[in-house]
Design an enzyme around this catalytic site. Structure first.
Site, PDB file in Angstrom:
ATOM      1  N   GLU A  56       0.856  -1.173   0.000  1.00 23.97           N
ATOM      2  CA  GLU A  56       0.000   0.000   0.000  1.00 23.97           C
ATOM      3  C   GLU A  56       0.901   1.235   0.000  1.00 23.97           C
ATOM      4  OE1 GLU A  56      -3.664  -0.383   1.354  1.00 23.97           O
ATOM      5  OE2 GLU A  56      -3.797   1.457   0.167  1.00 23.97           O
ATOM      6  N   ASP A 169      13.960   9.402  -7.762  1.00 26.92           N
ATOM      7  CA  ASP A 169      13.589   8.715  -6.525  1.00 26.92           C
ATOM      8  C   ASP A 169      14.300   7.371  -6.436  1.00 26.92           C
ATOM      9  OD1 ASP A 169      12.391   8.426  -4.078  1.00 26.92           O
ATOM     10  OD2 ASP A 169      10.477   7.721  -4.873  1.00 26.92           O
TER      11      ASP A 169
END
Lengths: 382, 353
Positions: A56, A169
């Protein structure tokens, strides 16, 4: 917008047995594409069977799934669309960029399912990620495996950088690892094209540990060197089994960690550095650069060219950092079979004879295995 | 009779072969295309890829060159005509720092029109704002600037209407096959078609680019401001409150020269007169508008009346097929909205003087 554990996989994938005949069609029967049922189309939700949840994130949930079109395992990244926001910009950028990227070291976006309330990206399924891999094999990875992972990471970076795309990232969680050892750059939610010269850029990019000093200092310009710093940090982390510059809470502590190893940059070596927003006068001459092998002890056990490449990647001044393209030519990679240098974009490095992962010396899933202590890297340096 | 013309420079010869656009549209509507051309396509619409494949059967040598966009003259001129719309004109004028509407974003907007295979009738103000918003979503890390588009695109009830606007943006994104990334080269090739056009002169200044995020006291400024408020004063550009200039003048902080201003509305197609497809009536109207909007008339306070009457009459407003189809109330509503702007503007100018 990324979460470390999305891609966690329990290594049962090869043991996975799909329940056959659950619906009126056989989910694994369609390996032959001519068998496709007319109702099963790309872009349609019913073409995919959702299995267990893998993780999640802030704006998405990731499920393991199976394509009913061709029986392949897939990862389904489900993004809820909020009325007030529409599709999150991270999702728009990720899909838009990935649609133009086809490379063995970039995660493949198979399909997009767009409904009223949700958007689902269908990715190729990759078993684990580098973070999980390092957890499973603590204390540093096999040096040959580090080389193979680094080569693939830099190959992927070289590809996106040549298209003027920054990942922004990089971290072990975003580097997917297949059971063969194929590494794939994933999570392009923060990525963006830097081909257009004048657009606005955020300095709030990259997880702190992997953020380069120029961005930490609040530099107004960054480019492909941003990703190279992150790659250098990951390089050390793979060797040491521990992050290169870990465990800090804010930008200044993070900079302090970096200065401890690399020294504080002066105006002589980096004109304009003292004008950057986060620069502090009191840093001046605070610390001298150290030899990497005295800080990261594993380097003592390895040929000098390993340290040399890392030094070229972890340069304080961004313009001094080696490019992804040049790093692939570095002598560090000269022990790999020559054909790896001439692969077409979509060909995996493992297609080249002689390229394979070595067995890691430590494996938490097989703790009883005997390992000669001399093979273990020194992990006490932090 | 359809006039087509290849605008992009690479490869020059490929463009003259043109598949009927009906074929392209049919192909593109077939849903998500997974089988992609091997050639890296960062530029052309999907239909173009097919076209290239088609051409490649004939010209094998072209395999190595990336696909190009085929742009019909009518499409480019229809796009440029959008900038004659009073609202869009003023919107661009308001964005004097070019944070939402610099030349690259405007070129991307056009590329989206192409990738979406918009018909000429779909070259509307609404679609312009939707595509521009998508371009901003894709390119700009500074998220708030683009919210300024809402009140301009949606009118004073924008707070209620913007969720639908975002849905339309997402729909457009789907229609362009989820490919919102546009390469710089593609932008530059689009601009090279009519390089002197005023919108391509909209350079963003350096102080509004890069990772620098905070300039000015953001807290003092309500975002978005909308058409009824004055533009935000920007100390760096020194550009608010100066009513002037055509939409494409060079950066205000550099001052503006008469020469530049006179070129604000050049004939965009001096060398393509023979293939001009714009009906003569529209063309005349276009010229007329060019005349009335001479930037010289805007250069001082006297423009106040100019601006007001422009809004009041509602002339020069682009035909919006979508709106017109619906019913009269929409039109009436938008008239009311415009009248209100007029009033607000009047108040603003009274205050200012």
């Amino acid at each position: 917008g990324s979460s470390g554990s999305w891609w966690f996989h329990t290594l049962q994938v090869r043991r996975l047995r799909v329940q056959r005949g659950r619906r009126h069609s056989d989910p694994l029967g369609g390996t032959n594409s001519e068998d496709q049922r007319p109702s099963l189309q790309f872009g349609a939700a019913q073409s995919y069977l959702s299995l267990e949840k893998l993780g999640e994130g802030t704006y998405a949930s990731v499920y393991k799934g199976i394509s009913r079109i061709n029986g392949q395992l897939v990862a389904l990244k489900v993004i809820q669309i909020k009325t007030e926001e529409g599709v999150p910009f991270t999702a728009i950028r990720e899909a838009s960029l990935l649609k133009g990227l086809k490379h063995a070291n970039i995660v493949l976006l198979h399909d997009i399912i767009h409904t009223r309330d949700s958007l689902t990206f269908v990715f190729e399924y990759v078993q684990t990620d580098l973070s999980q891999y390092m957890t499973q094999h603590p204390g540093g990875l096999h040096s040959q495996n580090v080389r193979i992972f680094m080569f693939q990471l830099l190959r992927g970076l070289c590809y996106i950088h040549s298209r003027r795309i920054l990942h922004r990232d990089l971290k072990p969680q975003n580097l997917l690892i297949s059971y063969l050892g194929e590494l794939k750059l994933a999570d392009f939610g923060l990525a963006r094209s830097k081909s257009i010269p004048s657009q606005t850029f955020s300095s709030e990019v990259v997880t702190l540990w992997y953020r380069p000093p120029d961005v930490l200092l609040g530099s107004t310009e960054y480019s492909t060197a941003l990703d190279m710093w992150g790659a250098g940090c990951i390089f050390i982390e793979m060797l040491q089994g521990w992050p290169a510059f870990p465990g800090v809470s804010d930008v200044f502590e993070q900079l302090q960690k970096i200065w401890t190893v690399l020294g504080v940059p002066s105006e002589d070596c980096w004109p304009g550095v003292s004008l950057l927003p986060n620069y502090k006068r009191e840093w001046f001459h605070q610390s001298e650069p150290k030899q990497f092998r005295t800080v990261w002890k594993r380097l003592n056990q390895l040929p000098y060219k390993t340290e040399d490449l890392i030094q070229r990647m972890l340069k304080v001044v961004p313009t001094d950092r080696i490019s992804a393209q040049d790093s692939l030519q570095h002598p560090y990679f000269s022990t790999l079979p020559l054909p790896v240098m001439h692969l077409r974009d979509t060909a995996s490095i493992f297609k080249v004879p002689g390229v394979r992962l070595e067995t890691e010396v430590r494996d938490i899933f097989n703790p009883q295995r005997k390992v000669r202590p001399s093979l273990l890297p020194n992990t006490k340096c932090w | 009779m359809k006039h087509t013309r290849t605008w992009c420079q690479t490869p020059p010869s490929a463009t003259l072969r043109h598949k009927p656009s009906s074929t392209q549209t049919a192909q593109s509507r077939r849903g998500l295309r997974l089988k992609r051309a091997k050639v890296q396509d960062t530029q052309g619409p999907p239909g173009k890829r097919l076209q290239n494949q088609h051409q490649d059967e004939v010209h094998r040598t072209k395999m190595a060159t990336p696909p190009t966009i085929v742009i019909q003259l009518q499409e480019m001129s229809s796009y440029f005509r959008l900038f004659d719309d009073d609202l869009i004109h003023d919107f661009l004028w308001m964005d004097c720092c070019r944070k939402m509407t610099d030349k690259y974003l405007l070129a991307m907007t056009f590329v989206y029109f192409k990738r979406a295979h918009f018909t000429i009738a779909e070259y509307t103000r609404r679609n312009f704002f939707i595509a521009l918003y998508l371009a901003n979503t894709m390119e700009e890390d500074e998220e708030e600037s683009k919210y300024e588009i809402f009140p301009w695109a949606l009118g004073e009830n924008w707070q209620k209407r913007f969720p639908r606007f975002l849905k339309q943006r997402d729909k457009l994104w789907g229609r362009i096959q989820y490919r919102a990334a546009v390469s710089r080269r593609c932008c530059e090739e689009v601009m090279a078609i009519v390089p002197s056009h005023s919108v391509w002169l909209r350079e963003r200044s350096e102080h509004h680019s890069g990772a620098r995020r905070h300039y000015g006291n953001r807290d003092d400024v309500n975002i978005p401001r909308g058409p009824s408020a004055s533009p935000v004063y920007c100390a760096l550009c020194n550009c608010s409150g100066r009513l002037r200039q055509g939409l494409g003048s060079s950066s205000p902080c550099k001052g503006f020269s008469v020469q530049t201003q006179n070129n604000t509305y050049p004939d965009p197609f001096p060398s393509f007169q023979t293939t001009e497809t714009t009906p003569p009536r529209d063309r005349a109207l276009y010229r007329k508008r060019v005349g009335t909007k001479s930037p010289m008339q805007y250069s001082s306070c006297c423009c106040t009346e100019e601006v007001l009457s422009k809004y009041h009459n509602g002339h020069g407003c682009l035909k919006q097929p979508q709106l017109a189809k619906k019913n009269n109330t929409t039109t009436v509503k938008s008239q009311t909205w415009r009248t209100k702007i007029t009033l607000t503007l009047t108040l603003y100018f009274q205050k200012a003087s």
